[in-house]
Structure formats: C-alpha cells, structure tokens
Design a protein around this motif. Structure first.
Motif, mmCIF file in Angstrom:
data_model
loop_
_atom_site.group_PDB
_atom_site.id
_atom_site.type_symbol
_atom_site.label_atom_id
_atom_site.label_comp_id
_atom_site.label_asym_id
_atom_site.label_seq_id
_atom_site.Cartn_x
_atom_site.Cartn_y
_atom_site.Cartn_z
ATOM 1 N N LYS A 166 0.796 -0.817 0.141
ATOM 2 C CA LYS A 166 0.084 0.644 0.312
ATOM 3 C C LYS A 166 1.079 1.646 0.184
ATOM 4 O O LYS A 166 0.643 1.864 -0.737
ATOM 5 C CB LYS A 166 -0.886 -0.160 0.988
ATOM 6 N N GLN A 167 2.195 0.970 1.156
ATOM 7 C CA GLN A 167 2.684 2.389 1.184
ATOM 8 C C GLN A 167 3.938 2.628 0.182
ATOM 9 O O GLN A 167 4.155 3.662 0.011
ATOM 10 C CB GLN A 167 3.309 2.328 2.499
ATOM 11 N N VAL A 168 4.172 1.477 -0.551
ATOM 12 C CA VAL A 168 5.515 1.481 -1.861
ATOM 13 C C VAL A 168 4.272 1.496 -2.842
ATOM 14 O O VAL A 168 5.143 -0.185 -3.041
ATOM 15 C CB VAL A 168 6.429 1.655 -1.414
ATOM 16 N N PRO A 169 3.322 2.000 -3.666
ATOM 17 C CA PRO A 169 3.133 0.971 -4.812
ATOM 18 C C PRO A 169 3.608 0.381 -6.288
ATOM 19 O O PRO A 169 5.488 0.954 -6.228
ATOM 20 C CB PRO A 169 2.297 2.171 -5.336
ATOM 21 N N GLY A 170 4.047 -0.790 -6.559
ATOM 22 C CA GLY A 170 4.610 -2.121 -7.209
ATOM 23 C C GLY A 170 5.958 -2.334 -6.802
ATOM 24 O O GLY A 170 6.815 -3.468 -7.564
ATOM 25 N N ILE A 171 5.849 -2.531 -5.488
ATOM 26 C CA ILE A 171 6.831 -3.085 -4.486
ATOM 27 C C ILE A 171 6.786 -5.107 -4.919
ATOM 28 O O ILE A 171 6.357 -5.338 -5.164
ATOM 29 C CB ILE A 171 6.662 -3.137 -3.051
ATOM 30 N N THR A 172 8.213 -5.221 -5.153
ATOM 31 C CA THR A 172 8.481 -6.783 -5.060
ATOM 32 C C THR A 172 8.414 -7.427 -3.995
ATOM 33 O O THR A 172 9.684 -7.076 -3.554
ATOM 34 C CB THR A 172 9.423 -6.523 -6.321
ATOM 35 N N ILE A 173 8.024 -7.551 -3.720
ATOM 36 C CA ILE A 173 8.245 -9.054 -2.073
ATOM 37 C C ILE A 173 8.680 -10.521 -2.761
ATOM 38 O O ILE A 173 7.362 -11.324 -3.770
ATOM 39 C CB ILE A 173 7.381 -9.525 -1.235
ATOM 40 N N ALA A 174 9.346 -10.868 -2.104
ATOM 41 C CA ALA A 174 9.645 -12.162 -2.514
ATOM 42 C C ALA A 174 10.222 -12.746 -1.370
ATOM 43 O O ALA A 174 10.070 -12.263 -0.137
ATOM 44 C CB ALA A 174 11.707 -12.302 -3.095
ATOM 45 N N THR A 175 9.685 -14.205 -2.007
ATOM 46 C CA THR A 175 9.528 -15.500 -0.784
ATOM 47 C C THR A 175 9.454 -16.477 -0.517
ATOM 48 O O THR A 175 10.479 -17.101 -1.649
ATOM 49 C CB THR A 175 8.017 -15.055 0.222
ATOM 50 N N ASP A 176 9.811 -17.411 0.608
ATOM 51 C CA ASP A 176 9.997 -18.937 0.698
ATOM 52 C C ASP A 176 8.999 -19.634 0.569
ATOM 53 O O ASP A 176 8.224 -19.434 1.380
ATOM 54 C CB ASP A 176 11.009 -19.327 1.688
ATOM 55 N N ILE A 177 9.010 -20.020 0.416
ATOM 56 C CA ILE A 177 8.062 -21.762 0.735
ATOM 57 C C ILE A 177 8.784 -22.996 0.874
ATOM 58 O O ILE A 177 9.562 -23.676 0.351
ATOM 59 C CB ILE A 177 7.591 -22.206 0.166
ATOM 60 N N ILE A 178 8.903 -23.704 2.159
ATOM 61 C CA ILE A 178 8.953 -25.403 2.116
ATOM 62 C C ILE A 178 7.832 -26.180 2.127
ATOM 63 O O ILE A 178 7.046 -25.923 2.889
ATOM 64 C CB ILE A 178 10.054 -25.073 3.388
ATOM 65 N N CYS A 179 8.855 -27.239 1.225
ATOM 66 C CA CYS A 179 7.218 -28.066 0.994
ATOM 67 C C CYS A 179 7.354 -29.259 2.016
ATOM 68 O O CYS A 179 8.678 -29.245 1.794
ATOM 69 C CB CYS A 179 7.224 -28.445 -0.136
ATOM 70 N N GLY A 180 6.844 -29.618 2.825
ATOM 71 C CA GLY A 180 6.709 -30.704 3.329
ATOM 72 C C GLY A 180 7.395 -31.265 4.952
ATOM 73 O O GLY A 180 8.172 -32.066 5.223
ATOM 74 N N PHE A 181 7.508 -29.891 5.342
ATOM 75 C CA PHE A 181 7.491 -29.705 6.838
ATOM 76 C C PHE A 181 7.182 -31.058 7.970
ATOM 77 O O PHE A 181 5.840 -31.345 7.832
ATOM 78 C CB PHE A 181 7.940 -28.284 7.557
ATOM 79 N N PRO A 182 8.024 -31.938 8.542
ATOM 80 C CA PRO A 182 7.393 -32.809 8.991
ATOM 81 C C PRO A 182 5.870 -32.121 9.777
ATOM 82 O O PRO A 182 6.616 -31.071 10.399
ATOM 83 C CB PRO A 182 8.351 -33.055 10.817
ATOM 84 N N GLY A 183 5.203 -33.444 9.967
ATOM 85 C CA GLY A 183 3.797 -32.537 10.612
ATOM 86 C C GLY A 183 2.701 -32.354 9.727
ATOM 87 O O GLY A 183 1.950 -31.918 9.530
ATOM 88 N N GLU A 184 3.094 -31.712 8.902
ATOM 89 C CA GLU A 184 2.685 -30.482 7.761
ATOM 90 C C GLU A 184 1.774 -31.477 7.462
ATOM 91 O O GLU A 184 1.302 -33.011 6.630
ATOM 92 C CB GLU A 184 3.248 -30.422 6.303
ATOM 93 N N THR A 185 0.336 -30.990 7.444
ATOM 94 C CA THR A 185 -1.117 -31.655 6.226
ATOM 95 C C THR A 185 -1.492 -31.755 5.344
ATOM 96 O O THR A 185 -1.094 -30.045 4.982
ATOM 97 C CB THR A 185 -2.000 -31.828 7.703
ATOM 98 N N GLU A 186 -2.239 -31.990 4.799
ATOM 99 C CA GLU A 186 -2.985 -31.806 3.721
ATOM 100 C C GLU A 186 -3.370 -30.539 4.087
ATOM 101 O O GLU A 186 -3.555 -29.357 2.647
ATOM 102 C CB GLU A 186 -4.396 -32.873 2.802
ATOM 103 N N ALA A 187 -4.341 -30.076 5.312
ATOM 104 C CA ALA A 187 -4.963 -28.850 5.158
ATOM 105 C C ALA A 187 -4.067 -27.376 5.160
ATOM 106 O O ALA A 187 -4.015 -26.350 4.958
ATOM 107 C CB ALA A 187 -5.868 -29.213 6.180
ATOM 108 N N ASP A 188 -2.454 -27.906 5.766
ATOM 109 C CA ASP A 188 -1.476 -26.932 5.994
ATOM 110 C C ASP A 188 -0.980 -26.644 4.747
ATOM 111 O O ASP A 188 -1.302 -25.471 4.327
ATOM 112 C CB ASP A 188 -0.470 -27.564 7.009
ATOM 113 N N PHE A 189 -0.991 -27.797 3.904
ATOM 114 C CA PHE A 189 -0.147 -27.459 2.695
ATOM 115 C C PHE A 189 -1.025 -26.345 1.256
ATOM 116 O O PHE A 189 -1.105 -25.428 0.864
ATOM 117 C CB PHE A 189 -0.304 -28.607 1.944
#
Length: 344
Positions: free
Chosen positions: A124-147
């Motif tokens: 909102k404050q910085v129009p057009g900003i690029t936000i990059a992020t990370d995802i870890i798939c299959g961390f121990p205990g991750e359920t289908e609902a979590d995914f």
C-alpha cells in the motif's frame, strides 16, 4: 559491479570507496538484515538513511532478506526508505508456509497474520514493490490442510519471486527427529506449488512501459546485458558495452515469467554513477588502494641497476595486512618445524 556488505563499519568509508571504484549497486545482506543494530544500540532504518545520503545518482541499494518480526518494528520507516529513488523497491520476506500450525512446529517467531501485515502495508505504501518469499514443502507434521493454506496464500498474493524448497532433514536437528512427511507426498506438494507459481505471469501488463534500469552484468547465455528496474525486476537489454554500469531509460517490448526485455529509449538520459569503469565480474571491492600502495612500495624498492632491496621484503612494506600474513606464515613455519622435530 556490486558489493556485498556483510559487516558494516561505523563510518561510511565503504560506500564512498566502492563508488569511486566503479561499483554501481550495493547489496546490504545478512541472514536477517532486519535484525541489524539490535546488539549495538541502533537499527536498520538509521543505517539505511545514512547510506542513501552517499549513494550517487544512477547507483542503487538493494536490501537483503529480513524475517517478519524485526521488520514489523520499523514498517513506516522502511516504507519511506523503499520509496527512495536510490533504493530498490524490493524486499525478501520469507514466510515458509501458509499454516500457523507448521510455523509453530518450525519454532518461528511470527504468524501468518504478521507476514500479511508486512506485505499489505508495504504494497500500500510503496506501490509496485516486489515482495519475494520462500516456501518449504513437506515440513514434518505438515498435513494436507496445512498445505492447502500455503497454496491459498500464494494464490492470494501471486508473488513474482518465489523460492520453493522441499524439506530435507538435517542430521542432529530437532526436525530430523520428528515424524517425516512421506517423500512421495513432499514431491507431489512441491510439484503442485511449482505449477501454481508457473500459472501466472507478473509482467505482461508492463509491455509498452518506459522504465529506468540499471545495467549490471551479462546474462548467463551471453546474449544480453542484465538490468533491473526500480522494483528489482529483471530486464534484458542489448549488449552495448558502453552502457554497462549505467542507468538508462528503456522501452519494454516483451515479457516472460521471470524477465522483461527492453531496448534503449530514443533520446533517453544516461546516468553514470562513477567516473571510472565498473569492476570486472569477480573483482573484489576494497583491494584497489591496498594493491596500489604495495605496487608503489615495490616500485621504489628497486635501484636503477634493478638490484634487490631489503625494503621489498613483506615486513618492510607499509601495508599492515601484508605484514600480518607474513608474520602468520613465519609463525606457522616455526610450529611445523618444532612439531616435526618432536615426533621424529
């Protein structure tokens, strides 16, 4: 061409020096950039405001990864800084999962609401900003609902830069002792997330735009120069050696999943942040003056008959680092000699 500033001196000598050497892009990077200063009574915004004062026109500053907890403390100031014309409107904020339950198992110090607060505020404050992020798939205990929560988060924000990692247990870590998600399930979830990421194109709407880009290096295939616009989006431009290290205006004529292509705009202004040629790829910033001193000392160590002078010996040179290295090698040689004598 750019400088990684892993440790920062209390003075601002480093940015002054690197720009004199032809550096046009500074990366401020660490394991968690947002935590800067917590142990020395200052903070990241204070450092950044001092930095932007000495960055010349046509050069840019790129911030590294920061986790949500620390950036939350400085959101308003960070938004102002990311809006600055000499700072890329880009931030890497790892979320790792869309599930609060999994974040708790990971021992993360934030929740999904914290992450969304950071992203929403900055967008909102910085129009057009690029936000990059990370995802870890299959961390121990991750359920289908979590995914599914993770898929929902990515679908909501459509991050243009997404680093997808399949969980792998490191021996000796607490996570390695937890009940593991089956390998086949991890692979399937990684594939599904990758397909979702590939399903949207973030740059199509930018075709036809005029953008200012900083040209910093050659593409992997050697066909283009790589440039970045204000939002640190990759723009491929024609290889014109005189433009390397410069900021120019381009017309965007093509877009792909991870890049745009642009051609120099007619009558566009060229910004040159330094009066010297940029450093070659792989060159280390901060060594030029030191080598210059060594060379000058060495030059005067030879007489007109080219005879060797004792002043050329390392311990007689003025460079303190050379003296330290020489002394260390001498000490090491003594230790090795004594060790050999003892065990004979």
């Amino acid at each position: 061409m750019y400088a990684h500033l892993h440790e920062w001196s209390p003075t601002l000598a480093s940015p002054h020096q690197v720009h004199r050497e032809g550096v046009c892009e500074i990366w401020l990077t660490s394991e968690d950039t947002g935590a800067y200063g917590r142990d020395i009574g200052t903070d990241l915004p204070t450092l950044l405001w001092k930095l932007v004062e000495v960055i010349p026109e046509g050069a840019m500053l790129r911030l590294g990864m920061t986790n949500p907890p620390y950036i939350l403390e400085h959101l308003e100031e960070m938004a102002k800084i990311l809006h600055h014309p000499r700072v890329y409107s880009f931030l890497h904020v790892p979320v790792q999962t869309g599930s609060d339950s999994v974040l708790m198992d990971m021992k993360r110090e934030y929740c999904i609401a914290d992450f969304k607060l950071v992203v929403d505020f900055l967008k909102k404050q910085v129009p057009g900003i690029t936000i990059a992020t990370d995802i870890i798939c299959g961390f121990p205990g991750e359920t289908e609902a979590d995914f599914q929560e993770t898929l929902k988060l990515i679908q909501e924000y459509k991050f243009p830069s997404l680093f997808i990692n399949q969980f792998y247990p490191r021996p000796g870590t607490p996570a390695a002792k937890m009940e593991q998600v089956p390998a086949q399930v991890k692979k399937q979830r990684t594939r599904m997330l990758s397909q979702l990421f590939q399903s949207y194109t973030p740059y199509d709407h930018k075709i036809g735009e005029k953008q200012h880009v900083l040209i910093t290096e050659e593409s992997f295939d050697g066909q283009y120069y790589v440039a970045h616009n204000k939002f640190y989006e990759q723009v491929l431009v024609p290889k014109q050696p005189e433009l390397l290290g410069k900021m120019i205006e381009v017309d965007i004529y093509e877009a792909g999943k991870h890049f745009m292509k642009g051609k120099p705009a007619q009558n566009g202004k060229i910004y040159t942040p330094s009066i010297v040629k940029p450093l070659l790829r792989g060159a280390v910033s901060g060594t030029m003056e030191e080598f210059k001193t060594i060379n000058e000392n060495a030059h005067y160590c030879w007489s007109s008959e080219k005879s060797f002078s004792a002043s050329l010996l390392p311990w007689n040179l003025k460079c303190p680092r050379v003296k330290i290295v020489s002394l260390s090698l001498a000490v090491l040689a003594v230790i090795m000699a004594v060790t050999i004598a003892i065990f004979r």
